[in-house]
Scaffold this motif. Structure first.
Motif, PDB file in Angstrom:
ATOM      1  N   ILE A 143     -13.064 -58.276 102.605  1.00  3.56           N
ATOM      2  CA  ILE A 143     -12.861 -58.076 104.046  1.00  3.56           C
ATOM      3  C   ILE A 143     -11.457 -58.534 104.426  1.00  3.56           C
ATOM      4  O   ILE A 143     -11.065 -59.682 104.157  1.00  3.56           O
ATOM      5  CB  ILE A 143     -13.898 -58.859 104.872  1.00  3.56           C
ATOM      6  N   SER A 144     -10.709 -57.669 105.072  1.00  2.00           N
ATOM      7  CA  SER A 144      -9.351 -57.995 105.488  1.00  2.00           C
ATOM      8  C   SER A 144      -9.358 -58.767 106.807  1.00  2.00           C
ATOM      9  O   SER A 144     -10.402 -59.001 107.416  1.00  2.00           O
ATOM     10  CB  SER A 144      -8.509 -56.726 105.612  1.00  2.00           C
ATOM     11  N   LYS A 145      -8.173 -59.135 107.262  1.00  2.00           N
ATOM     12  CA  LYS A 145      -8.041 -59.948 108.467  1.00  2.00           C
ATOM     13  C   LYS A 145      -8.004 -59.090 109.724  1.00  2.00           C
ATOM     14  O   LYS A 145      -7.694 -57.906 109.687  1.00  2.00           O
ATOM     15  CB  LYS A 145      -6.763 -60.787 108.382  1.00  2.00           C
ATOM     16  N   LYS A 146      -8.332 -59.759 110.823  1.00  2.00           N
ATOM     17  CA  LYS A 146      -8.297 -59.125 112.135  1.00  2.00           C
ATOM     18  C   LYS A 146      -7.717 -60.141 113.120  1.00  2.00           C
ATOM     19  O   LYS A 146      -8.108 -61.314 113.106  1.00  2.00           O
ATOM     20  CB  LYS A 146      -9.711 -58.716 112.556  1.00  2.00           C
ATOM     21  N   PRO A 147      -6.773 -59.739 113.971  1.00  2.61           N
ATOM     22  CA  PRO A 147      -6.090 -60.725 114.825  1.00  2.61           C
ATOM     23  C   PRO A 147      -7.006 -61.322 115.887  1.00  2.61           C
ATOM     24  O   PRO A 147      -7.973 -60.696 116.336  1.00  2.61           O
ATOM     25  CB  PRO A 147      -4.961 -59.914 115.463  1.00  2.61           C
ATOM     26  N   THR A 148      -6.682 -62.542 116.311  1.00  8.97           N
ATOM     27  CA  THR A 148      -7.447 -63.248 117.336  1.00  8.97           C
ATOM     28  C   THR A 148      -6.615 -63.583 118.565  1.00  8.97           C
ATOM     29  O   THR A 148      -7.155 -64.058 119.556  1.00  8.97           O
ATOM     30  CB  THR A 148      -8.000 -64.563 116.764  1.00  8.97           C
ATOM     31  N   LYS A 149      -5.290 -63.330 118.485  1.00  9.60           N
ATOM     32  CA  LYS A 149      -4.390 -63.709 119.572  1.00  9.60           C
ATOM     33  C   LYS A 149      -3.402 -62.576 119.845  1.00  9.60           C
ATOM     34  O   LYS A 149      -3.329 -61.603 119.102  1.00  9.60           O
ATOM     35  CB  LYS A 149      -3.619 -64.979 119.202  1.00  9.60           C
ATOM     36  N   ALA A 150      -2.622 -62.764 120.905  1.00  9.37           N
ATOM     37  CA  ALA A 150      -1.609 -61.768 121.257  1.00  9.37           C
ATOM     38  C   ALA A 150      -0.553 -61.647 120.165  1.00  9.37           C
ATOM     39  O   ALA A 150      -0.001 -60.566 119.938  1.00  9.37           O
ATOM     40  CB  ALA A 150      -0.957 -62.127 122.587  1.00  9.37           C
ATOM     41  N   LEU A 151      -0.267 -62.751 119.490  1.00 12.98           N
ATOM     42  CA  LEU A 151       0.641 -62.723 118.352  1.00 12.98           C
ATOM     43  C   LEU A 151       0.237 -63.827 117.391  1.00 12.98           C
ATOM     44  O   LEU A 151       0.147 -64.994 117.774  1.00 12.98           O
ATOM     45  CB  LEU A 151       2.098 -62.920 118.784  1.00 12.98           C
ATOM     46  N   GLU A 152      -0.026 -63.452 116.156  1.00 13.48           N
ATOM     47  CA  GLU A 152      -0.351 -64.439 115.131  1.00 13.48           C
ATOM     48  C   GLU A 152       0.013 -63.884 113.766  1.00 13.48           C
ATOM     49  O   GLU A 152       0.151 -62.667 113.582  1.00 13.48           O
ATOM     50  CB  GLU A 152      -1.833 -64.797 115.147  1.00 13.48           C
ATOM     51  N   GLY A 153       0.185 -64.776 112.826  1.00 12.00           N
ATOM     52  CA  GLY A 153       0.512 -64.313 111.486  1.00 12.00           C
ATOM     53  C   GLY A 153       0.845 -65.461 110.562  1.00 12.00           C
ATOM     54  O   GLY A 153       0.654 -66.642 110.886  1.00 12.00           O
ATOM     55  N   SER A 154       1.351 -65.112 109.395  1.00 17.23           N
ATOM     56  CA  SER A 154       1.717 -66.118 108.408  1.00 17.23           C
ATOM     57  C   SER A 154       2.761 -65.556 107.458  1.00 17.23           C
ATOM     58  O   SER A 154       2.834 -64.349 107.223  1.00 17.23           O
ATOM     59  CB  SER A 154       0.488 -66.578 107.618  1.00 17.23           C
ATOM     60  N   LEU A 155       3.575 -66.455 106.916  1.00 12.57           N
ATOM     61  CA  LEU A 155       4.527 -66.162 105.855  1.00 12.57           C
ATOM     62  C   LEU A 155       4.199 -67.078 104.692  1.00 12.57           C
ATOM     63  O   LEU A 155       3.967 -68.275 104.883  1.00 12.57           O
ATOM     64  CB  LEU A 155       5.961 -66.406 106.310  1.00 12.57           C
ATOM     65  N   LYS A 156       4.169 -66.519 103.473  1.00 10.86           N
ATOM     66  CA  LYS A 156       3.797 -67.332 102.321  1.00 10.86           C
ATOM     67  C   LYS A 156       4.671 -66.976 101.129  1.00 10.86           C
ATOM     68  O   LYS A 156       4.954 -65.807 100.879  1.00 10.86           O
ATOM     69  CB  LYS A 156       2.323 -67.109 101.964  1.00 10.86           C
ATOM     70  N   LEU A 174       3.367 -61.434 103.817  1.00 10.52           N
ATOM     71  CA  LEU A 174       3.507 -61.458 105.266  1.00 10.52           C
ATOM     72  C   LEU A 174       2.234 -60.906 105.876  1.00 10.52           C
ATOM     73  O   LEU A 174       1.738 -59.849 105.468  1.00 10.52           O
ATOM     74  CB  LEU A 174       4.703 -60.602 105.707  1.00 10.52           C
ATOM     75  N   ASN A 175       1.695 -61.623 106.860  1.00 10.62           N
ATOM     76  CA  ASN A 175       0.582 -61.126 107.667  1.00 10.62           C
ATOM     77  C   ASN A 175       0.943 -61.307 109.128  1.00 10.62           C
ATOM     78  O   ASN A 175       1.364 -62.402 109.541  1.00 10.62           O
ATOM     79  CB  ASN A 175      -0.708 -61.895 107.365  1.00 10.62           C
ATOM     80  N   VAL A 176       0.804 -60.253 109.917  1.00 11.89           N
ATOM     81  CA  VAL A 176       1.111 -60.352 111.345  1.00 11.89           C
ATOM     82  C   VAL A 176       0.150 -59.439 112.106  1.00 11.89           C
ATOM     83  O   VAL A 176      -0.200 -58.349 111.642  1.00 11.89           O
ATOM     84  CB  VAL A 176       2.582 -59.965 111.625  1.00 11.89           C
ATOM     85  N   GLY A 177      -0.326 -59.930 113.248  1.00  9.24           N
ATOM     86  CA  GLY A 177      -1.269 -59.150 114.035  1.00  9.24           C
ATOM     87  C   GLY A 177      -1.141 -59.420 115.513  1.00  9.24           C
ATOM     88  O   GLY A 177      -0.602 -60.461 115.934  1.00  9.24           O
ATOM     89  N   THR A 178      -1.641 -58.483 116.298  1.00  8.98           N
ATOM     90  CA  THR A 178      -1.674 -58.659 117.743  1.00  8.98           C
ATOM     91  C   THR A 178      -3.003 -58.157 118.289  1.00  8.98           C
ATOM     92  O   THR A 178      -3.522 -57.126 117.852  1.00  8.98           O
ATOM     93  CB  THR A 178      -0.518 -57.907 118.434  1.00  8.98           C
ATOM     94  N   LEU A 179      -3.563 -58.903 119.236  1.00  5.82           N
ATOM     95  CA  LEU A 179      -4.790 -58.522 119.936  1.00  5.82           C
ATOM     96  C   LEU A 179      -4.477 -58.396 121.419  1.00  5.82           C
ATOM     97  O   LEU A 179      -4.061 -59.364 122.059  1.00  5.82           O
ATOM     98  CB  LEU A 179      -5.881 -59.567 119.719  1.00  5.82           C
ATOM     99  N   GLN A 180      -4.650 -57.204 121.951  1.00  6.05           N
ATOM    100  CA  GLN A 180      -4.423 -56.932 123.364  1.00  6.05           C
ATOM    101  C   GLN A 180      -5.751 -56.580 124.030  1.00  6.05           C
ATOM    102  O   GLN A 180      -6.804 -56.589 123.386  1.00  6.05           O
ATOM    103  CB  GLN A 180      -3.400 -55.802 123.518  1.00  6.05           C
TER     104      GLN A 180
END
Length: 665
Positions: A143-156, A174-180
């Protein structure tokens, strides 16, 4: 609106600002009010993946009870077994979409990194019938990720050094997401490059491999995982997903030709591409869920004449080939609450196409050598009946049918290869009993079937095998009894299981040409008899404010009930995983784990069986968190520089050091 227990649906849909971190549309579960909406699944979370520094799906699941990793050196890939059932008998899904290779059902778990994964759900015996056919050994749903905030993410960034502190491997992500209000977008991207790995100092050089760096051990992988979702209203959601995985890998030479042929292979590319459309709609007391998908797999294999990896000859063992496979299909599920029943109806349809080509050894021209097509239909019904506040009865049945639609083999002496068909009914039943808020008992019986693959039925294995288009399906009956206790700081789980397999398929020598040279033998896949998988799984975890400790132990006995001398290989009788983490200060921690594997059979080139040597490895690291968003780790894998191998001709890395930096925002 009535309270509905929905498969793969959580409160996030009813309150859009409370989205979960996992992509809920990609889940396929059997739900229960007694067991926190999960019945017979084990979930590996992003937290545990990062805790164990598991870079690939195979590494992550090797730490789960009942699951064992196997490094198949002769194919330069990693595979998994669930309670002794190999990858061909396991349904593998990404966000609910089947992604196993159409031709043979295999899946190289080492090609798939964990940096964009929210969780991995595993079903063993009892599993949702909504997954469709070919889940005899279990199900793995990534199962992949799904955003929970207007802007969130990670660098590794993860960098590995060998025992001489030379650069060996890197993984960047890199993971980056947005929830509107009405939509969300999630992007995951990762890149991995392995320059080499170094063998243990205990390795004794052979004619094929000197000490030090492992020959031909370079790999490269890159992946993009993009999805966009639209929240139509509080009861409806659709999402479009796209996954592109590209890899290439070298084949290290066998160090011991008693266990493997001498061969000189390379994979110039190993690529997968998936696109899917997922959606669901909730009504007052029911729901509708659907997914459409197209999955493509391409790879190429070169077999050279010698260890220069540059020349070919006219002998049959040298070649250039490629696979061009694809699958497409759909799943539709309808669930409704009727009194004390939660009833689910499901339908799956899938078309698999395999195309194999020979590539000219002197130029780039290609020739189609084989083409096969299968169509698979699965219809299922499942019910969760609430007997009382403390007890539930679950039952389900599916009808699965696979039709051979087309078969072409340029080397076939048969005018028109028989296509054949396979069909089966798979019933299952389970009882859940929860006497109090912290204890639950589960008992289940599940009938599962493996519908044979194209390779099982048709492959000539480079001229060493005889096809068997009439090969019958394997069937297994799973019996399971489990107990789980959750106390204030401790979770304990105990599971006993038996799986009886009928019409087991194995490769049998049918013509030895009157010689002792096994290279000239002709074999054929046949239904040789009955096996029984028996075992116990123990899980325990303890946690307080500054200390965590836990792990699992699996005992597995694989018994040949037909007394024909055949053994199931690569699966250990005993496997142990344990970990501990201690917080020294609010931002400094120590972590370590231990793995032990014992009692796996493997087969030598002369077809005799031996037991792979027992091995134990230790990992350790220091974790530093200067802030809640930033984590730095310094650690070592295989601390004692243990020499070990899953496959005796293909040794594993010795001691390795690593540095990890991760920033979450």
């Amino acid at each position: 609106m009535k309270k509905i227990v929905l498969s793969g649906i959580v409160a996030a849909l009813l309150a859009p600002n409370l989205h979960a971190e996992a992509f809920d549309l990609g889940k396929v579960t059997v739900t229960s009010e007694l067991d926190e909406n999960i019945v017979f699944e084990q979930t590996t979370t992003e937290e545990s993946i990062e805790r164990d520094n598991a870079l690939s799906v195979s590494e992550a699941l090797d730490n789960v009870s009942g699951i064992t990793q196997e490094i198949q050196g002769g194919r330069a890939e990693s595979t998994l077994y669930i309670r002794g059932f190999d990858a061909r008998r396991i349904g593998v899904f990404i966000d609910g979409v089947p992604v196993y290779v159409p031709y043979d059902g295999n899946f190289d778990y080492d090609r798939f990194l964990t940096t964009d994964i929210a969780e991995i759900d595993v079903s063993k015996g009892y599993s949702p019938v909504a997954y469709g056919a070919n889940t005899m050994g279990g199900v793995i749903n990534i199962i992949s990720k799904k955003p929970t905030k207007a802007l969130e993410g990670s660098l590794k960034s993860h960098v590995v050094f060998d025992s001489n502190v030379n650069f060996a491997r890197q993984v960047s992500a890199l993971n980056v997401g947005t929830l509107q209000d009405k939509y969300y977008i999630q992007l995951g991207a990762n890149y991995a490059n392995q320059d080499h790995f170094r063998l243990s100092d205990d390795f004794e050089p052979t004619a094929y491999q000197p000490s030090g760096d492992r020959l031909r051990s370079e790999t490269q992988d890159q992946k993009i995982n993009l999805k966009a979702g639209y929240l139509i209203d509080e009861t409806a959601e659709v999402a479009l997903g796209y996954i592109n995985q590209q890899g290439e890998k070298q084949q290290p030479p066998a160090t011991d030709t008693d266990f493997s042929k001498e061969k000189y292979w390379d994979w110039p590319y190993w690529d997968k591409e998936t696109i899917y459309l997922n959606g669901q709609k909730i009504f007052d007391d029911s729901y509708l869920k659907a997914v459409l998908y197209y999955d493509k797999f391409k790879n190429s294999l070169y077999s050279y004449a010698d260890d220069t990896y540059s020349t070919f000859n006219n002998k049959g063992f040298t070649f250039k080939s490629k696979y061009d496979d694809y699958s497409y299909g759909a799943r539709l599920s309808y669930g409704t609450e009727i009194g004390k029943h939660m009833l689910t109806l499901s339908a799956n349809y899938k078309t698999d196409v395999h195309r194999g080509y020979d590539i000219s050894k002197t130029d780039s021209t290609t020739t189609l050598t084989e083409k096969y097509e299968d169509n698979t239909l699965s219809l299922g019904i499942e019910d969760v009946y609430k007997i009382s506040e403390k007890m539930e009865l679950l039952a389900g049945i599916s009808y699965d049918r696979k039709e051979g639609e087309y078969a072409y083999d340029e080397d076939s002496a048969i005018e028109g290869i028989p296509l054949g068909s396979q069909d089966t009914f798979n019933p299952q039943i389970a009882l859940l009993y929860k006497p109090d808020g912290s204890t639950i008992f589960r008992a289940s019986i599940a009938r599962k079937t493996y519908l044979t693959s194209m390779k099982d039925r048709y492959s000539r294995r480079l001229g060493s095998a005889i096809p068997n288009p009439d090969l019958k399906s394997e069937k297994s009956t799973h019996y399971e009894l489990s107990y789980h206790k959750k106390m204030q700081n401790t979770d304990i789980g105990i599971t006993g299981f038996i799986a009886s397999v009928d019409d087991a398929i194995q490769s049998v020598v049918v013509d030895d040409n009157g010689t002792t040279d096994t290279r000239d033998d002709l074999s054929q896949n046949q239904n040789i008899g009955e096996f029984e998988h028996r075992g116990i799984e123990l899980d325990i975890n303890y946690q307080n404010d500054d200390f965590k400790v836990g792990g699992n132990y699996t005992y597995l006995s694989l018994v040949n009930k037909s007394n024909n001398g055949a053994k199931l290989t690569d699966v250990p009788k005993h496997q142990l995983f344990a970990y501990a983490q201690k917080d020294l200060t609010s931002n400094l921690s120590l972590y370590g784990n231990i793995k032990m594997r014992k009692g796996a059979y493997e087969q030598k080139m002369d077809r005799t069986y031996v037991i792979n040597p027992t091995f134990t490895t230790l990992d350790a690291k220091v974790i530093y968190r200067p802030s809640k968003d930033l984590t730095a780790e310094l650690g070592v894998k295989n601390l004692t520089d243990k020499y070990y191998a899953y496959d005796s001709a293909f040794p594993m890395p010795g001691r390795e050091f690593f540095v990890t930096m991760q920033y979450k925002f």
